[in-house]
Design a protein around this motif. Sequence first.
Motif, PDB file in Angstrom:
ATOM      1  N   UNK A 158       0.851  -1.192   0.000  1.00 28.09           N
ATOM      2  CA  UNK A 158       0.000   0.000   0.000  1.00 28.09           C
ATOM      3  C   UNK A 158       0.885   1.240   0.000  1.00 28.09           C
ATOM      4  N   UNK A 159       0.756   2.063  -1.036  1.00 29.21           N
ATOM      5  CA  UNK A 159       1.585   3.253  -1.175  1.00 29.21           C
ATOM      6  C   UNK A 159       0.851   4.537  -0.777  1.00 29.21           C
ATOM      7  N   UNK A 160      -0.299   4.384  -0.120  1.00 30.74           N
ATOM      8  CA  UNK A 160      -1.092   5.568   0.233  1.00 30.74           C
ATOM      9  C   UNK A 160      -0.334   6.503   1.162  1.00 30.74           C
ATOM     10  N   UNK A 161       0.584   5.946   1.979  1.00 29.26           N
ATOM     11  CA  UNK A 161       1.319   6.765   2.946  1.00 29.26           C
ATOM     12  C   UNK A 161       2.764   7.003   2.517  1.00 29.26           C
ATOM     13  N   UNK A 162       3.062   6.708   1.268  1.00 32.79           N
ATOM     14  CA  UNK A 162       4.422   6.927   0.751  1.00 32.79           C
ATOM     15  C   UNK A 162       4.364   7.715  -0.547  1.00 32.79           C
ATOM     16  N   UNK A 163       4.015   8.982  -0.487  1.00 37.36           N
ATOM     17  CA  UNK A 163       3.933   9.778  -1.725  1.00 37.36           C
ATOM     18  C   UNK A 163       5.271   9.905  -2.440  1.00 37.36           C
ATOM     19  N   UNK A 210      11.432   3.291   8.295  1.00 37.43           N
ATOM     20  CA  UNK A 210      10.192   4.055   8.456  1.00 37.43           C
ATOM     21  C   UNK A 210       9.272   3.853   7.268  1.00 37.43           C
ATOM     22  N   UNK A 211       9.856   3.772   6.079  1.00 40.40           N
ATOM     23  CA  UNK A 211       9.066   3.531   4.868  1.00 40.40           C
ATOM     24  C   UNK A 211       8.433   2.149   4.912  1.00 40.40           C
ATOM     25  N   UNK A 212       9.182   1.172   5.426  1.00 37.67           N
ATOM     26  CA  UNK A 212       8.626  -0.179   5.561  1.00 37.67           C
ATOM     27  C   UNK A 212       7.450  -0.189   6.535  1.00 37.67           C
ATOM     28  N   UNK A 213       7.544   0.593   7.608  1.00 40.01           N
ATOM     29  CA  UNK A 213       6.426   0.668   8.559  1.00 40.01           C
ATOM     30  C   UNK A 213       5.208   1.292   7.909  1.00 40.01           C
ATOM     31  N   UNK A 214       5.400   2.331   7.109  1.00 39.28           N
ATOM     32  CA  UNK A 214       4.247   2.969   6.459  1.00 39.28           C
ATOM     33  C   UNK A 214       3.606   2.051   5.426  1.00 39.28           C
ATOM     34  N   UNK A 215       4.427   1.324   4.679  1.00 40.29           N
ATOM     35  CA  UNK A 215       3.881   0.402   3.688  1.00 40.29           C
ATOM     36  C   UNK A 215       3.107  -0.721   4.362  1.00 40.29           C
TER      37      UNK A 215
END
Length: 338
Positions: A158-163, A210-215
């Motif tokens: 899910x990339x909704x939180x990784x613009x 941090x990116x892994x947590x957001x994904x």
Amino acid sequence: MAPLQWETTTSYVQRLARRHHLSTLELLHALGIPWPTANAECTKPHGPYTSIELYLNAPSRCLIAAFAGIPDEHLAHALPEWNRYRDKPDPQTARARLRLASAHAVTGCPRCTLARTSDPHPVSQYLPDTHLICRRHHTWMLGRHTLAGIPLLVEHADLARTPEILAAHHMHLRFLRRWGAAADHALALAMNLTETWRRVAPTEERMWSARARRIGNNKRTRLWYALAREAITYPETIALAQFFARHPRTLLARERHGRTHPLHTAVAALLGRPWLEDPALYPDQFDIRMRYTPGRHPYPRGRWPYRHNPYGPGSTELTELGYQPPRPRAKLHGPQGR
């Protein structure tokens, strides 16, 4: 029934059988196609992205095309592995074979698939790397994996939180349009480097975790750090590839005694990571491997020249997490075939 672009032959035949309320075995038998034989390679351990593909010879393809009502040339255009039956000479009677696919198949965006097929079942596709991201639904197609022998229900990120990943995809497309074939080499080398750095990143590197947590929506960060590794380093990969293409002379700079290599300094500044000045993070004779002449050529239709090799031996992060290669699918009917 029309195929989806880049769909696997196995997926298309399964969908065709399901449309007529048949199992794949029943469909092949009704068309006079003997049950496919499996190559010996299908019994060997293989990696998380690897899938077993169905290959049909010319008479079998004609039977499937006639039943589906789709011209053979249209199926060949949509299905990358459609006409790659390798047995020579090609027998005049219908034959089929199971063997490992020559490319990495992933599960297509579920919402796009549902809209195009009106079927909730997943569709496997050999997506080019520029199409691994569905911008409409903010999804990155990861592929199928198993953990401790159990299939994971994790096929998409899910990339909704990784613009920043979506922005990097836009830059990726622009980069390919501008630099054409010259971008291939830069992308391959950049991806090699960022994957190496991700594996050995020091504790001060917090952006990728941090990116892994957001994904992963704050769930099982270590697992997502391994599964979505290409997505996690994607913005840095694109930025690095653009730098290599735009500043080729920087790659030829020589190291001065007692000073940090100019390339290492430039890369560390570009990505905002001082720890990338460490020369141990770069392969030997890196400047020689990087020499190429940028140019503007039409970008060939296809995929990056480098992706993580699913056949590579040795321990991986997934193995350490309990990953075991999936059992080879010797049959096409059953849960996956209806």
